[in-house]
Design an enzyme around this catalytic site. Structure first.
Site, PDB file in Angstrom:
ATOM      1  N   LYS A 198      32.789  35.760  33.407  1.00 16.85           N
ATOM      2  CA  LYS A 198      32.362  37.119  33.756  1.00 16.85           C
ATOM      3  C   LYS A 198      30.862  37.330  33.427  1.00 16.85           C
ATOM      4  CE  LYS A 198      36.417  38.582  35.218  1.00 16.85           C
ATOM      5  NZ  LYS A 198      37.350  37.471  35.026  1.00 16.85           N
TER       6      LYS A 198
HETATM    7  C1  LIG Z   1      40.275  41.510  38.507  1.00 21.78           C
HETATM    8  C2  LIG Z   1      40.669  41.059  37.133  1.00 21.78           C
HETATM    9  N1  LIG Z   1      41.397  41.859  36.349  1.00 21.78           N
HETATM   10  C3  LIG Z   1      41.755  41.515  35.118  1.00 21.78           C
HETATM   11  C4  LIG Z   1      41.411  40.305  34.586  1.00 21.78           C
HETATM   12  C5  LIG Z   1      41.908  39.945  33.230  1.00 21.78           C
HETATM   13  O1  LIG Z   1      40.923  39.752  32.301  1.00 21.78           O
HETATM   14  P1  LIG Z   1      41.127  38.761  31.054  1.00 21.78           P
HETATM   15  O2  LIG Z   1      41.096  37.365  31.563  1.00 21.78           O
HETATM   16  O3  LIG Z   1      39.953  39.090  30.186  1.00 21.78           O
HETATM   17  O4  LIG Z   1      42.413  39.118  30.417  1.00 21.78           O
HETATM   18  C6  LIG Z   1      40.636  39.425  35.354  1.00 21.78           C
HETATM   19  C7  LIG Z   1      40.194  38.135  34.894  1.00 21.78           C
HETATM   20  O5  LIG Z   1      40.298  37.295  34.345  1.00 21.78           O
HETATM   21  C8  LIG Z   1      40.266  39.803  36.665  1.00 21.78           C
HETATM   22  O6  LIG Z   1      39.545  38.986  37.442  1.00 21.78           O
END
Ligand SMILES: Cc1ncc(COP(=O)(O)O)c(C=O)c1O
Length: 401
Positions: A198
């Protein structure tokens, strides 16, 4: 055919020697020093660096508050919980997203309702949202796919007409703007992720932003077992300073001070990184806009794209090879192409448990068949960008009709 024209897949020389991933974190000396400083200090978790990161983040996105979480998924779960989403509720969301956007609704016992995307933006189509409303609709959960802001005005108009909550999944959209206003303070709640691919990273981590202080309190409780007061409020000699009253069923979803130090340090370079992402996306657009076999990533007037990923769309009527063959050919050239995403409603779990399947969201399904993610991250050199362009041109020369 010269040797360099032969696909690596067929024994030719690959465009580059080492695999270029589609996304990658960037850690500098200042990040390392910031983490080391916390490691030498008093608080590894529950401490002041979390609060400093939250404050800086809220200012960055133009929200009144920010509450840190152990992941973007935890942030989504918390946002859904404090919005009162529960059993019997329906929440309208996009099928073209990472699973976590919809899974957070299942965690709360609610039902995700997949409304189709607008093929011109790859984001939720407001008309499809309108058509998906039912007496059980409680909220709308749009995601800004790839970093391109959704039609938030239209979504807010629908939400206001039915008194619905809006939770934006902005995991792709840190730094994105609509009419000069950053994503983060525009809806009831907005969530972010700090996974290494990210815009900024804390290893794992996430954030919820918003403007209603009552929601901020609920979020802090939810990340800490549902306990009313945080540990820093339980210091000192006042009677009952030891008390930890649990008033809701929460989780341990806390971000540590170690991670927050990294996030705070990373946040300082956000603007430079957004510019570099824009720069790379512009070079892809310039290289591919005139190629009839592909369509470049969508953009939208009046918005600033955060360019989390670069989605290239293949034009099947101009190609004699399918997406899988093109994907494999690019990987063989050492270009870490990927695909985002298999639509959520086509995952086995959703098909079995929710009865979803092909045909539910035709525009998302058609886009998915055409999508290829090209590498895009701020640490890419100009040479890396040139390699991606050369590899796409080489593979498309082979794949075209
Ligand atoms: C659109 C979206 N929502 C939620 C997440 C969840 O985030 P995390 O991996 O930090 O739990 C991600 C990515 O990994 C994502 O791309």
């Amino acid at each position: 055919m010269s040797r360099s024209d032969a696909l690596a897949l067929h024994g030719g020389r690959p465009v580059r020697e080492r695999m270029l991933p589609y996304g990658r974190h960037e850690i500098d000396e200042a990040d390392i020093q910031a983490v080391v400083e916390v490691l030498r200090g008093e608080w590894l978790t529950n401490g002041p660096t979390v609060a400093r990161f939250e404050q800086a983040f809220a200012e960055t996105v133009g929200a009144k508050f920010a509450v840190a979480f152990s992941s973007g998924t935890a942030a989504l779960h918390a946002a859904a919980f404090v919005s009162g989403i529960g059993p019997g509720d329906e929440v309208i969301t996009s099928p073209l997203t990472f699973l976590a956007s919809a899974n957070c609704l299942l965690y709360c016992g609610a039902r995700p309702i997949f409304a189709d995307i607008d093929p011109a933006t790859l984001n939720l189509d407001p008309a499809a949202v309108q058509a998906a409303l039912s007496p059980r609709t409680k909220a709308i959960l749009p995601i800004h796919f790839a970093g391109l802001p959704c039609h938030m005005d239209a979504i807010h108009t629908i939400a206001r007409s039915r008194n619905l909550t809006v939770i934006e999944d902005a995991a792709h959209a840190l730094g994105a703007e609509i009419d000069g206003r950053r994503i983060g303070g525009l809806s009831d709640l907005t969530t972010f992720s700090f996974h290494p691919v990210k815009h900024i990273t804390t290893g794992e981590g996430g954030m919820v932003t918003g403007n209603d202080p009552a929601l901020a309190g609920g979020l802090k409780q939810f990340r800490n077992h549902g306990i009313e007061r945080e540990v820093r409020q339980r210091q000192g000699t006042t009677p009952g300073a030891w008390r930890q009253d649990m008033i809701a069923l929460g989780f341990n979803y806390r971000l540590t001070d170690i991670q927050s130090a990294l996030g705070l340090s990373q946040l300082r370079r956000l603007d430079a990184r957004l510019k570099r992402r824009e720069d790379i996306a512009r070079r892809y657009r310039e290289a591919f806009a005139a190629m009839p076999e592909v369509t470049v990533a969508p953009t939208r007037q009046g918005t600033r794209h955060a360019w989390h990923i670069y989605p290239l769309l293949l034009n099947g009527d101009r190609l004699q090879r399918d997406r899988e063959a093109i994907f494999q050919a690019l990987r063989a050239e050492n270009i870490g192409a990927s695909v985002h995403y298999l639509p959520v409603h086509l995952h086995p779990y959703y098909r079995e448990r929710l009865g979803t399947g092909p045909g539910l969201c035709p525009a998302a399904e058609a886009a998915f068949e055409r999508l290829l993610t090209l590498p895009l991250f701020p640490g890419m050199t100009d040479g890396d960008v040139a390699d991606v362009i050369a590899a796409v041109e080489k593979v498309i020369r082979w794949a075209r009709k």
